[in-house]
Design an enzyme around this catalytic site. Structure first.
Site, mmCIF file in Angstrom:
data_model
loop_
_atom_site.group_PDB
_atom_site.id
_atom_site.type_symbol
_atom_site.label_atom_id
_atom_site.label_comp_id
_atom_site.label_asym_id
_atom_site.label_seq_id
_atom_site.Cartn_x
_atom_site.Cartn_y
_atom_site.Cartn_z
ATOM 1 N N ASP A 163 1.242 0.076 -12.523
ATOM 2 C CA ASP A 163 0.900 -1.289 -12.012
ATOM 3 C C ASP A 163 -0.713 -1.069 -11.863
ATOM 4 O O ASP A 163 -1.283 0.031 -12.544
ATOM 5 C CB ASP A 163 1.215 -1.474 -10.559
ATOM 6 C CG ASP A 163 1.096 -0.156 -9.566
ATOM 7 O OD1 ASP A 163 0.230 0.988 -10.094
ATOM 8 O OD2 ASP A 163 1.766 0.021 -8.629
ATOM 9 N N ASP B 237 6.631 0.657 2.676
ATOM 10 C CA ASP B 237 7.576 -0.484 3.060
ATOM 11 C C ASP B 237 8.753 -0.474 2.146
ATOM 12 O O ASP B 237 9.122 -1.383 1.660
ATOM 13 C CB ASP B 237 6.634 -1.858 2.971
ATOM 14 C CG ASP B 237 5.909 -2.133 1.655
ATOM 15 O OD1 ASP B 237 6.000 -1.051 0.849
ATOM 16 O OD2 ASP B 237 5.262 -2.971 1.559
ATOM 17 N N GLU C 271 6.978 -5.535 -3.836
ATOM 18 C CA GLU C 271 6.937 -5.402 -2.367
ATOM 19 C C GLU C 271 8.463 -5.839 -1.802
ATOM 20 O O GLU C 271 9.443 -6.434 -2.639
ATOM 21 C CB GLU C 271 6.041 -6.332 -2.033
ATOM 22 C CG GLU C 271 4.528 -5.889 -2.229
ATOM 23 C CD GLU C 271 4.098 -4.806 -1.212
ATOM 24 O OE1 GLU C 271 4.765 -4.076 -0.945
ATOM 25 O OE2 GLU C 271 2.878 -4.771 -1.286
HETATM 26 C C1 GLP Z 1 0.347 2.331 -4.176
HETATM 27 C C2 GLP Z 1 0.939 2.188 -5.342
HETATM 28 C C3 GLP Z 1 2.336 2.895 -5.461
HETATM 29 C C4 GLP Z 1 2.647 4.038 -4.662
HETATM 30 C C5 GLP Z 1 1.984 3.919 -3.145
HETATM 31 C C6 GLP Z 1 2.219 4.788 -2.256
HETATM 32 O O1 GLP Z 1 0.790 1.144 -3.473
HETATM 33 N N1 GLP Z 1 0.823 0.903 -5.996
HETATM 34 O O2 GLP Z 1 2.890 3.101 -6.820
HETATM 35 O O3 GLP Z 1 3.618 4.528 -4.823
HETATM 36 O O4 GLP Z 1 0.546 3.577 -3.319
HETATM 37 O O5 GLP Z 1 1.007 5.764 -2.346
HETATM 38 P P1 GLP Z 1 0.980 6.999 -1.575
HETATM 39 O O6 GLP Z 1 1.562 8.038 -2.488
HETATM 40 O O7 GLP Z 1 -0.530 7.377 -1.438
HETATM 41 O O8 GLP Z 1 1.695 7.134 -0.332
#
Ligand code: GLP
Length: 260
Positions: free
Chosen positions: A67, A136, A143
């Protein structure tokens, strides 16, 4: 779905790195899908150590971003293309021109999203997609409410997601409101999906994704429909899994035919 419960963050990184290394040894030109967030960072560091030890090389590998934020200048440090270059490609010696991301600066965003899907297909598809999970239940930036049939497209971030990423920007107001993400179905086309989660704060959403109903309200739950998913979690993130003991038994018994 194979659920691997390991002791801690380091063990998750070790197990995830084993999977990536095994793939690259059998297929040096493999195509990886790479995720941002904090969760995969120890895995990327472990892979860097294994490259330094001469166990594996990423020189022939190619990678696609999961992304990308919309609205940041291309040289912004939190632009995911830059994050992935800094935290992954540079660490493992993956040539920068082997990493592709969606062109979020294109005047025609829908055409850019379609071109990104085409680029993944032209590369032969993604062999191994690394994923974290949002608080979430999002994967990529899909989302809650995302179509489980979605492909790469622009999306609007929830306030939960923007809040979770605020520390990287200084304030929630500076976190972009939009992003382009591989869709749930794009992720589902990867031949092997490796989802990582660590920490007690992920335990409820991991349980919902792995053992709850398949629902667009928890986009990660769509992975239950995928034929080859490995979920690697630490004890803390596994603490609400009702079949945790069974997953440990499967791991301990370890027959050769167990899905890798
Ligand atoms: C962002 C990314 C996701 C990732 C998420 C969780 O939103 N777009 O791909 O999985 O963060 O992040 P973390 O690993 O810091 O909890």
């Amino acid at each position: 779905m194979e659920v691997v419960i390991t002791e801690d963050v380091d063990a998750v990184a070790g197990r995830a790195a084993d999977i990536v290394v095994a793939l690259l040894r059998s297929r040096p030109g493999a195509v990886l899908g790479v995720a941002t967030g904090s969760t995969p960072l120890p895995t990327y560091l472990e892979l860097g150590r294994r490259v330094a030890a001469g166990e594996v090389s990423f020189e022939r590998c190619r990678a696609f971003l999961l992304d990308e934020y919309i609205g940041l200048p291309p040289d912004h440090p939190e632009c995911y293309a830059n994050v992935v270059r800094r935290r992954f490609a540079d660490v493992v010696g993956l040539p920068p021109h082997h990493v592709a991301g969606p062109d979020v600066w294109a005047p025609d965003l829908s055409a850019a999203c379609a071109a990104y899907e085409d680029a993944i297909v032209s590369a032969g598809g993604i062999d191994l997609q690394l994923l974290g999970i949002g608080a979430d239940g999002h994967i990529g930036f899909n989302e809650p409410g995302s179509s489980l049939a979605s492909l790469t497209r622009p999306t609007t971030l929830t306030s939960v997601t923007r809040g979770a990423n605020a520390h990287r920007f200084g304030s929630i107001d500076d976190v972009p409101r939009h992003a382009v993400t591989q869709g749930v179905a794009t992720i589902g086309r990867a031949r092997h999906v490796l989802l990582l989660a660590t920490g007690a704060h992920k335990s409820s959403i991991v349980a919902a994704a792995v053992e709850g109903p398949i629902t667009a309200m928890v986009p990660a739950s769509a992975l239950q429909l995928h034929p080859h998913v490995t979920v690697v979690v630490d004890e803390a993130a596994a603490s609400r899994l009702s079949l945790a003991d069974y997953y440990r038994e499967i791991e301990a018994a370890g027959p050769a035919w167990r899905p890798a």
